[in-house]
Design a protein around this motif. Structure first.
Motif, PDB file in Angstrom:
ATOM      1  N   PHE A   1       0.817  -1.213   0.000  1.00 20.19           N
ATOM      2  CA  PHE A   1       0.000   0.000   0.000  1.00 20.19           C
ATOM      3  C   PHE A   1       0.852   1.265   0.000  1.00 20.19           C
ATOM      4  O   PHE A   1       0.451   2.292  -0.551  1.00 20.19           O
ATOM      5  CB  PHE A   1      -0.949   0.005   1.198  1.00 20.19           C
ATOM      6  N   GLY A   2       2.031   1.180   0.614  1.00 30.70           N
ATOM      7  CA  GLY A   2       2.890   2.355   0.675  1.00 30.70           C
ATOM      8  C   GLY A   2       3.704   2.570  -0.587  1.00 30.70           C
ATOM      9  O   GLY A   2       4.017   3.714  -0.947  1.00 30.70           O
ATOM     10  N   PHE A   3       4.043   1.468  -1.299  1.00 34.35           N
ATOM     11  CA  PHE A   3       4.933   1.595  -2.454  1.00 34.35           C
ATOM     12  C   PHE A   3       4.384   0.924  -3.711  1.00 34.35           C
ATOM     13  O   PHE A   3       5.106   0.764  -4.693  1.00 34.35           O
ATOM     14  CB  PHE A   3       6.306   1.003  -2.112  1.00 34.35           C
ATOM     15  N   GLY A   4       3.120   0.522  -3.685  1.00 31.39           N
ATOM     16  CA  GLY A   4       2.481  -0.030  -4.872  1.00 31.39           C
ATOM     17  C   GLY A   4       2.934  -1.427  -5.248  1.00 31.39           C
ATOM     18  O   GLY A   4       2.868  -1.798  -6.419  1.00 31.39           O
ATOM     19  N   GLY A   5       3.374  -2.200  -4.277  1.00 30.89           N
ATOM     20  CA  GLY A   5       3.826  -3.557  -4.555  1.00 30.89           C
ATOM     21  C   GLY A   5       2.686  -4.543  -4.698  1.00 30.89           C
ATOM     22  O   GLY A   5       1.518  -4.222  -4.444  1.00 30.89           O
ATOM     23  N   LYS A   6       3.044  -5.781  -5.084  1.00 36.31           N
ATOM     24  CA  LYS A   6       2.043  -6.829  -5.274  1.00 36.31           C
ATOM     25  C   LYS A   6       2.503  -8.134  -4.620  1.00 36.31           C
ATOM     26  O   LYS A   6       2.348  -9.218  -5.170  1.00 36.31           O
ATOM     27  CB  LYS A   6       1.783  -7.054  -6.763  1.00 36.31           C
ATOM     28  N   ALA A   7       3.065  -8.047  -3.442  1.00 35.56           N
ATOM     29  CA  ALA A   7       3.588  -9.225  -2.746  1.00 35.56           C
ATOM     30  C   ALA A   7       2.506  -9.886  -1.911  1.00 35.56           C
ATOM     31  O   ALA A   7       1.616  -9.222  -1.376  1.00 35.56           O
ATOM     32  CB  ALA A   7       4.757  -8.825  -1.853  1.00 35.56           C
ATOM     33  N   SER A   8       2.599 -11.194  -1.785  1.00 33.04           N
ATOM     34  CA  SER A   8       1.714 -11.919  -0.872  1.00 33.04           C
ATOM     35  C   SER A   8       2.381 -12.016   0.490  1.00 33.04           C
ATOM     36  O   SER A   8       3.608 -11.877   0.613  1.00 33.04           O
ATOM     37  CB  SER A   8       1.449 -13.329  -1.408  1.00 33.04           C
TER      38      SER A   8
END
Length: 248
Positions: free
Chosen positions: A128-135
């Motif tokens: 949410f802070g850096f636009g990532g897509k990690a699980s």
């Protein structure tokens, strides 16, 4: 019509372990592809922890560990102990070494919980802070593999030092190996000790690998991983120093 791109075969867990030291990006790329099993890093920490456990039992004794902890306890904790009724104090002193031994025996569970807590903090931060897509699972796997450059080394060095004749009276359960300046300080508590314990090459190595891994599995820039990981580390260090200042 183009041919489908060939996907590189997944690494074995042992390959991920060795690559963590030699080529960490390979390990984290493999985790990103969905290979998130982390039982081998945990087993390595378990075995090295058992080595230190034996060293403490034979060379220090849990009675000495308890006494060292009491000497390093904050002032308010010492006052509470001194103000206990004699009967309760006698029970606490008898139970203290047993509690220390049981706590250390259960420390592998604590390690998993700590890594889960770290992953739980980093997961929304990087997404949410850096636009990532990690699980969550991939972040947890990153923290478990990054742990390999810190805890196994500390546990082995701590055990070797004890078997080599390190003073049992100087042993601190909170700082088991001489990889930071705090290990060599006479006072094993307080603000300066807390700061000195945080300045540790193995901790920085762990933070760097965690930063790289989080960035890779989240698909963001390396700088974002560094900001997220080192930012949270700095916050926790400040909190630790504040607690040390308050408790004296």
């Amino acid at each position: 019509m183009t041919e489908p791109e060939l996907q590189a075969p997944g690494l074995s867990q042992w390959q991920r372990v060795t690559s963590t030291f030699s080529a960490p990006s390979k390990t984290f790329d493999d985790i990103k592809r969905g290979n998130r099993s982390w039982w081998l890093p945990f087993l390595i920490v378990l075995i090295t922890g058992a080595f230190l456990f034996v060293a403490i039992t034979k060379e220090v004794t849990w009675q000495t560990v308890y006494e060292n902890q009491q000497r390093a306890a904050p002032a308010f904790a010492k006052r509470m102990m001194e103000n206990m009724p004699p009967e309760r104090r006698a029970i606490a002193e008898k139970q203290g070494p047993i509690n220390q031994e049981v706590t250390w025996a259960l420390s592998p569970v604590g390690l998993i919980l700590i890594n889960m807590a770290c992953a739980l903090v980093l997961w929304p931060t990087i997404n949410f802070g850096f636009g990532g897509k990690a699980s969550f699972g991939s972040i947890l796997a990153v923290t478990m593999y990054a742990t390999l450059v810190m805890w196994p080394i500390k546990l082995i060095l701590g055990g070797i030092a004890l078997f080599a004749g390190a003073s049992p009276d100087a042993f601190s359960p909170q700082n088991v190996a001489g990889t930071n300046f705090a290990y060599y300080m006479a006072e094993q508590s307080g603000v300066l000790w807390t700061i000195a314990r945080s300045i540790d090459p193995l901790i920085f190595w762990n933070l760097v690998l965690t930063s790289i891994g989080v960035a890779i599995v989240a698909g963001v820039k390396r700088a974002s991983g560094y900001i997220a990981v080192f930012g949270w580390w700095a916050i926790f260090v400040v909190i630790g120093v504040g607690v040390a200042a308050i408790t004296g």
